[in-house]
Design an enzyme around this catalytic site. Structure first.
Site, short mmCIF file in Angstrom:
data_model
loop_
_atom_site.label_atom_id
_atom_site.label_comp_id
_atom_site.label_asym_id
_atom_site.label_seq_id
_atom_site.Cartn_x
_atom_site.Cartn_y
_atom_site.Cartn_z
N GLU A 1 11.49 -33.40 -9.87
CA GLU A 1 11.98 -32.30 -9.04
C GLU A 1 11.19 -32.27 -7.73
O GLU A 1 9.97 -32.42 -7.73
CB GLU A 1 11.78 -30.98 -9.78
N LYS B 1 20.40 -25.98 -10.54
CA LYS B 1 19.57 -25.25 -11.50
C LYS B 1 20.15 -23.87 -11.78
O LYS B 1 20.50 -23.13 -10.86
CB LYS B 1 18.14 -25.13 -10.96
N CYS C 1 12.77 -28.25 -14.49
CA CYS C 1 11.50 -27.52 -14.58
C CYS C 1 11.54 -26.45 -15.66
O CYS C 1 11.62 -26.74 -16.85
CB CYS C 1 11.16 -26.95 -13.20
#
Length: 526
Positions: free
Chosen positions: A273, A346, A399
């Protein structure tokens, strides 16, 4: 002996110290500490709640223990505020306010326990069920923050951790807390037989976790597919990434690692990321030198997975655009060049990191410390598998999303693997990245799917379908290099993959039932 313990439990300042010790001990069970006797903090907390004269007093005990637990478990959040020296003054507030808020869940659990628990041995189940319920709520309320649930005190990949394949990490948490709490009555006065039976059942539960997991691991057979994956970790510190003269060096470092010779040419290369301090428009825009460099680094048929932020025009949004933290899948099609094969935006954003609750107020207070786009990120659709050219279907998790059970289909629509890209460089060489790896590995146990994980500074790893990381399948904090691995096959569908949180919710209801059976009567000793 029990009389002395009762005396200590009744002393005000001793109780405060014991509550803090209970939370600290439970926190030290988690990696990287691994002090499993610290889980005896749970029965200590149960006894402190029981010996509280009021519900409010029990809540106070729970809050103190929760504060200590989350202070030790989450202190690393302060590190992110030290990246920018101008924001360093906020670090102690971040490190203290987060555990203060999360401690409220433990306070609520202890208040409810003091209100409803009975004086017999069944109270252990009530304690564990209420604690498990509030842990589950902590992972869901206001988008949730499921960092270090009690069950994750067992290192992922260990024998005891395998129960997560049956009931998930929340079910493992409930059983773990119940088993350790069962030893609590031994320390205080009460019917001898009931105390011994409770402790014996707790010992049997712990033995069952270990023996059952040992059998499961003994039957584990890692079967590699034909797909070769290269995991890239360039060891780019967060403060260096945003320096003006660093960009070219960062691009070169990732490209050099991508083209590093291999015994078998990788089919898929995974960057972390935020690998490049740039947006998708910068990297893929017309005449972009980075796009040409990527095309030269990849060979025909290879696929690159990387994280970048991206903007999308939207007249209804403030400033006329929305911004996303995204995962891009690039496929080299030879003479036709690079093609963006898939994009994943995300879904579960980090409060105060990727968006600001009460954004206008927080901006006025100068709290916008981690967001490096002109406005807050927007959330994408709920996670769903995407097609990776040459590697089948994978579930992307960016994440923080790796903390959440249930984001990856475990039965119908199940992918073949999980790709987890993360930017743990924000947290330096603290316990945060190590615990993040452990928590992400529980998604492998729950779903029976291998995980490919890439971060800029560590820990990057291949996690097999039982939550294990091989000695040669990881790059630790501060290491730069690549991991070339054959992607493993998944296991058969797990019970958790098939039923999700239904088993743990049933366990919670079953554990609560003694509190409401047998009529209304005075419950715990004063």
């Amino acid at each position: 002996m029990t009389g002395r313990i009762e005396t200590v439990l009744g002393h005000r300042w001793a109780r405060i110290g014991l509550a803090l010790a209970a939370g600290a001990g439970a926190a030290l069970a988690h990696t990287p500490f691994g002090f499993l006797p610290g889980m005896l903090g749970y029965p200590l907390l149960m006894l402190l709640a029981e010996r509280s004269a009021t519900v409010r007093g029990a809540a106070w005990m729970g809050w103190l223990a929760g504060f200590a637990y989350f202070l030790i478990g989450c202190w690393w959040v302060a590190e992110a505020f030290l990246v920018n020296p101008a924001q360093a003054w906020m670090a102690p507030f971040a490190a203290s306010l987060l555990p203060m808020g999360l401690g409220l869940f433990w306070a609520a659990a202890m208040a409810l326990y003091r209100r409803f628990a009975r004086p017999d041995a069944w109270r252990v189940l009530v304690f564990a069920a209420l604690f498990g319920l509030l842990e589950w709520l902590r992972g869901h309320v206001l988008t949730g923050f499921p960092w270090n649930p009690a069950g994750a005190g067992w290192k992922a990949g260990s024998a005891a951790s395998q129960f997560a394949a049956v009931a998930g990490v929340y079910g493992l948490s409930l059983v773990t807390v119940a088993a350790f709490a069962a030893f609590g009555p031994l320390a205080v006065a009460g019917p001898r037989r009931g105390r011994i039976v409770a402790a014996g059942l707790g010992a049997l539960a712990l033995a069952g976790l270990v023996l059952g997991g040992t059998v499961r691991l003994a039957q584990a057979r890692v079967q590699p597919t034909a797909v070769t994956v290269r995991i890239v970790q360039a060891d780019i510190a967060q403060d260096y990434k945003w320096s003006a003269d660093a960009y070219g060096s960062i691009v070169d470092r990732y490209l050099n690692l991508t083209t590093q010779p291999a015994a078998v040419r990788p089919d898929v290369v995974v960057w972390p990321e935020g690998a490049l301090p740039a947006t998708a428009a910068d990297v893929f825009g017309p005449g972009s030198p980075e796009a040409d460099a990527l095309a030269r680094a990849l060979q025909p048929g290879q696929t690159l997975i990387m994280g970048l932020s991206r903007g999308q025009a939207d007249p209804s949004a403030e400033g006329g655009a929305r911004y996303f933290n995204s995962l891009f899948v690039l496929h080299d099609e030879g003479a036709a060049g690079l093609r963006i094969a898939a994009v994943y935006d995300k879904y579960r954003l980090v409060p105060f990191g990727e968006y600001l609750p009460l954004g206008a107020v927080m901006s006025a207070l100068g709290v916008r410390s981690l967001v490096h786009v002109p406005a807050d990120f927007s959330a994408g659709p709920r996670p769903a598998p995407i097609q990776i050219p040459g590697a089948g279907r994978a579930q992307p998790l960016i994440c923080y999303e790796g903390l959440y059970p249930g984001f990856t289909p475990g039965a119908g629509g199940r992918p073949g693997w999980i790709v987890n890209i993360s930017n743990d460089a924000w947290f330096g060489a603290t316990s945060g990245p190590v615990q993040h790896l452990n928590l992400a590995a529980y998604r492998a146990i729950e779903t029976g799917l291998p995980i490919v994980r890439s971060t800029p500074t560590g820990v990057s790893a291949l996690i097999d379908s039982w939550g294990r990381v091989g000695a040669h399948d990881r790059l630790n904090a501060g290491e730069s290099g690549v991991i070339d691995v054959r992607l493993p096959h998944p296991t058969a569908v797990t019970p958790y993959g098939r039923f999700g949180d239904l088993p743990v919710l049933f366990m919670i209801l079953a554990g609560l039932s003694p509190a409401f059976l047998g009529g209304r009567r005075r419950v715990l000793p004063q």
